[in-house]
Design a protein around this motif. Sequence first.
Motif, PDB file in Angstrom:
ATOM      1  N   ALA A  23      81.627  21.022  44.608  1.00  0.00           N
ATOM      2  CA  ALA A  23      80.156  21.158  44.979  1.00  0.00           C
ATOM      3  C   ALA A  23      79.429  22.027  43.820  1.00  0.00           C
ATOM      4  O   ALA A  23      79.744  23.000  43.601  1.00  0.00           O
ATOM      5  CB  ALA A  23      80.302  21.485  46.410  1.00  0.00           C
ATOM      6  N   ILE A  24      78.342  21.541  43.392  1.00  0.00           N
ATOM      7  CA  ILE A  24      77.386  22.360  42.765  1.00  0.00           C
ATOM      8  C   ILE A  24      76.180  22.539  43.499  1.00  0.00           C
ATOM      9  O   ILE A  24      75.553  21.531  43.925  1.00  0.00           O
ATOM     10  CB  ILE A  24      77.197  21.831  41.457  1.00  0.00           C
ATOM     11  CG1 ILE A  24      78.563  21.649  40.505  1.00  0.00           C
ATOM     12  CG2 ILE A  24      76.160  22.538  40.541  1.00  0.00           C
ATOM     13  CD1 ILE A  24      78.407  20.885  39.148  1.00  0.00           C
ATOM     14  N   ILE A  25      75.935  23.782  43.557  1.00  0.00           N
ATOM     15  CA  ILE A  25      74.479  24.149  44.567  1.00  0.00           C
ATOM     16  C   ILE A  25      73.494  24.749  43.619  1.00  0.00           C
ATOM     17  O   ILE A  25      73.905  25.574  42.830  1.00  0.00           O
ATOM     18  CB  ILE A  25      74.865  25.191  45.618  1.00  0.00           C
ATOM     19  CG1 ILE A  25      76.018  24.446  46.522  1.00  0.00           C
ATOM     20  CG2 ILE A  25      73.757  25.522  46.744  1.00  0.00           C
ATOM     21  CD1 ILE A  25      76.782  25.267  47.489  1.00  0.00           C
ATOM     22  N   ILE A  63      72.533  20.328  46.948  1.00  0.00           N
ATOM     23  CA  ILE A  63      74.064  20.232  46.909  1.00  0.00           C
ATOM     24  C   ILE A  63      74.557  19.030  46.289  1.00  0.00           C
ATOM     25  O   ILE A  63      74.360  17.941  47.088  1.00  0.00           O
ATOM     26  CB  ILE A  63      74.836  20.774  48.340  1.00  0.00           C
ATOM     27  CG1 ILE A  63      74.271  21.616  48.902  1.00  0.00           C
ATOM     28  CG2 ILE A  63      76.313  20.757  48.275  1.00  0.00           C
ATOM     29  CD1 ILE A  63      74.647  21.967  50.216  1.00  0.00           C
ATOM     30  N   ASP A  64      75.215  18.917  45.069  1.00  0.00           N
ATOM     31  CA  ASP A  64      75.764  17.795  44.619  1.00  0.00           C
ATOM     32  C   ASP A  64      77.314  17.708  44.795  1.00  0.00           C
ATOM     33  O   ASP A  64      77.849  18.900  44.603  1.00  0.00           O
ATOM     34  CB  ASP A  64      75.349  17.607  43.190  1.00  0.00           C
ATOM     35  CG  ASP A  64      73.975  17.447  42.800  1.00  0.00           C
ATOM     36  OD1 ASP A  64      73.476  16.706  43.386  1.00  0.00           O
ATOM     37  OD2 ASP A  64      73.570  17.947  41.623  1.00  0.00           O
ATOM     38  N   PHE A  65      77.565  16.711  45.449  1.00  0.00           N
ATOM     39  CA  PHE A  65      79.235  16.745  45.624  1.00  0.00           C
ATOM     40  C   PHE A  65      79.811  15.745  44.554  1.00  0.00           C
ATOM     41  O   PHE A  65      79.254  14.757  44.619  1.00  0.00           O
ATOM     42  CB  PHE A  65      79.493  15.887  47.105  1.00  0.00           C
ATOM     43  CG  PHE A  65      78.971  16.904  48.314  1.00  0.00           C
ATOM     44  CD1 PHE A  65      79.798  18.129  48.719  1.00  0.00           C
ATOM     45  CD2 PHE A  65      77.716  17.143  48.712  1.00  0.00           C
ATOM     46  CE1 PHE A  65      79.522  18.848  49.710  1.00  0.00           C
ATOM     47  CE2 PHE A  65      77.280  17.643  49.768  1.00  0.00           C
ATOM     48  CZ  PHE A  65      78.183  18.919  50.355  1.00  0.00           C
ATOM     49  N   ILE A  66      80.729  16.124  44.119  1.00  0.00           N
ATOM     50  CA  ILE A  66      81.525  15.585  43.008  1.00  0.00           C
ATOM     51  C   ILE A  66      83.051  15.336  43.208  1.00  0.00           C
ATOM     52  O   ILE A  66      83.719  16.199  43.863  1.00  0.00           O
ATOM     53  CB  ILE A  66      81.431  16.357  41.553  1.00  0.00           C
ATOM     54  CG1 ILE A  66      79.550  16.688  41.270  1.00  0.00           C
ATOM     55  CG2 ILE A  66      81.793  15.878  40.455  1.00  0.00           C
ATOM     56  CD1 ILE A  66      79.307  17.708  40.669  1.00  0.00           C
ATOM     57  N   ARG A  67      83.472  14.359  42.552  1.00  0.00           N
ATOM     58  CA  ARG A  67      84.855  14.202  42.461  1.00  0.00           C
ATOM     59  C   ARG A  67      85.457  14.237  41.136  1.00  0.00           C
ATOM     60  O   ARG A  67      85.009  13.602  40.435  1.00  0.00           O
ATOM     61  CB  ARG A  67      85.238  12.510  43.288  1.00  0.00           C
ATOM     62  CG  ARG A  67      86.641  12.369  43.162  1.00  0.00           C
ATOM     63  CD  ARG A  67      87.196  10.896  43.748  1.00  0.00           C
ATOM     64  NE  ARG A  67      86.387  10.640  45.052  1.00  0.00           N
ATOM     65  CZ  ARG A  67      85.935   9.189  45.126  1.00  0.00           C
ATOM     66  NH1 ARG A  67      85.919   8.311  44.269  1.00  0.00           N
ATOM     67  NH2 ARG A  67      85.252   9.135  45.993  1.00  0.00           N
ATOM     68  N   VAL A  68      86.431  15.290  41.175  1.00  0.00           N
ATOM     69  CA  VAL A  68      87.025  15.605  39.590  1.00  0.00           C
ATOM     70  C   VAL A  68      88.039  14.789  39.684  1.00  0.00           C
ATOM     71  O   VAL A  68      89.027  15.154  40.799  1.00  0.00           O
ATOM     72  CB  VAL A  68      87.061  17.075  39.396  1.00  0.00           C
ATOM     73  CG1 VAL A  68      87.549  17.241  38.048  1.00  0.00           C
ATOM     74  CG2 VAL A  68      85.631  17.388  39.509  1.00  0.00           C
ATOM     75  N   ARG A  89      74.493  13.672  46.868  1.00  0.00           N
ATOM     76  CA  ARG A  89      73.572  14.588  46.786  1.00  0.00           C
ATOM     77  C   ARG A  89      72.776  14.814  48.191  1.00  0.00           C
ATOM     78  O   ARG A  89      72.127  13.981  48.733  1.00  0.00           O
ATOM     79  CB  ARG A  89      72.449  14.393  45.628  1.00  0.00           C
ATOM     80  CG  ARG A  89      71.274  15.517  45.545  1.00  0.00           C
ATOM     81  CD  ARG A  89      70.416  15.325  44.501  1.00  0.00           C
ATOM     82  NE  ARG A  89      71.140  15.911  43.336  1.00  0.00           N
ATOM     83  CZ  ARG A  89      70.392  15.982  42.142  1.00  0.00           C
ATOM     84  NH1 ARG A  89      69.171  15.434  42.075  1.00  0.00           N
ATOM     85  NH2 ARG A  89      71.122  16.749  41.138  1.00  0.00           N
ATOM     86  N   ILE A  90      72.613  15.844  48.665  1.00  0.00           N
ATOM     87  CA  ILE A  90      72.226  16.452  50.000  1.00  0.00           C
ATOM     88  C   ILE A  90      70.932  17.555  49.608  1.00  0.00           C
ATOM     89  O   ILE A  90      71.466  18.595  48.902  1.00  0.00           O
ATOM     90  CB  ILE A  90      73.109  17.073  50.774  1.00  0.00           C
ATOM     91  CG1 ILE A  90      74.350  15.871  51.155  1.00  0.00           C
ATOM     92  CG2 ILE A  90      72.332  17.297  52.154  1.00  0.00           C
ATOM     93  CD1 ILE A  90      73.945  14.637  51.738  1.00  0.00           C
ATOM     94  N   ALA A 109      69.944  24.955  55.164  1.00  0.00           N
ATOM     95  CA  ALA A 109      70.969  25.523  54.360  1.00  0.00           C
ATOM     96  C   ALA A 109      71.710  26.850  54.881  1.00  0.00           C
ATOM     97  O   ALA A 109      72.945  26.731  55.023  1.00  0.00           O
ATOM     98  CB  ALA A 109      70.686  25.744  52.913  1.00  0.00           C
ATOM     99  N   LYS A 110      70.940  27.550  55.465  1.00  0.00           N
ATOM    100  CA  LYS A 110      71.408  28.952  56.174  1.00  0.00           C
ATOM    101  C   LYS A 110      72.316  28.413  57.425  1.00  0.00           C
ATOM    102  O   LYS A 110      73.296  28.995  57.889  1.00  0.00           O
ATOM    103  CB  LYS A 110      70.565  29.905  56.607  1.00  0.00           C
ATOM    104  CG  LYS A 110      71.204  31.074  57.004  1.00  0.00           C
ATOM    105  CD  LYS A 110      70.178  32.325  56.725  1.00  0.00           C
ATOM    106  CE  LYS A 110      70.868  33.612  56.817  1.00  0.00           C
ATOM    107  NZ  LYS A 110      70.087  34.769  56.188  1.00  0.00           N
ATOM    108  N   ARG A 111      71.697  27.574  58.140  1.00  0.00           N
ATOM    109  CA  ARG A 111      72.270  27.149  59.384  1.00  0.00           C
ATOM    110  C   ARG A 111      73.778  26.278  59.083  1.00  0.00           C
ATOM    111  O   ARG A 111      74.561  26.399  59.707  1.00  0.00           O
ATOM    112  CB  ARG A 111      71.510  25.886  60.186  1.00  0.00           C
ATOM    113  CG  ARG A 111      70.177  26.636  60.914  1.00  0.00           C
ATOM    114  CD  ARG A 111      69.363  25.468  61.627  1.00  0.00           C
ATOM    115  NE  ARG A 111      68.121  26.051  62.014  1.00  0.00           N
ATOM    116  CZ  ARG A 111      67.991  26.431  63.248  1.00  0.00           C
ATOM    117  NH1 ARG A 111      68.983  26.372  64.142  1.00  0.00           N
ATOM    118  NH2 ARG A 111      66.840  27.003  63.527  1.00  0.00           N
ATOM    119  N   LEU A 112      73.816  25.468  57.972  1.00  0.00           N
ATOM    120  CA  LEU A 112      74.924  24.878  57.333  1.00  0.00           C
ATOM    121  C   LEU A 112      75.937  25.941  57.073  1.00  0.00           C
ATOM    122  O   LEU A 112      77.072  25.775  57.475  1.00  0.00           O
ATOM    123  CB  LEU A 112      74.763  24.004  56.059  1.00  0.00           C
ATOM    124  CG  LEU A 112      75.750  23.260  55.603  1.00  0.00           C
ATOM    125  CD1 LEU A 112      76.424  22.362  56.473  1.00  0.00           C
ATOM    126  CD2 LEU A 112      75.354  22.526  54.258  1.00  0.00           C
TER     127      LEU A 112
END
Length: 104
Positions: A27-29, A38-43, A55-56, A63-66
């Motif tokens: 994940a890249i934030i 937040i980008d979720f990636i599969r390497v 992408r969320i 974000a803080k609640r998460l």
Amino acid sequence: MEEEQNEHQLSIELSEEIAEGIYSNLAIITHSTSEFVIDFIRVVPGVPKAKVKSRIILTPEHAKRLVNALEDNIEKFEAINGVVKLQQGPGGFPMNFGGTMGQA
């Protein structure tokens, strides 16, 4: 009293496609003054290119609640299953996926 509780309930719909989920191992934030992305990636091992699978976009408050919800759930998970160990290689991400390198 029951009517009052029903007024505040949220009905959440989960389609079959979304219920399947998307596997991500990176994940890249990034953030601006008004949002977190937040980008979720599969390497995949041996593949030099990886695609963003999801992408969320969150407000800073959400974000803080998460973060708080994740911390709470990790504590509960570790109480039952033991401490989650982080393996880090160069750059902070285990690119060899903890396995052995195969040869053909």
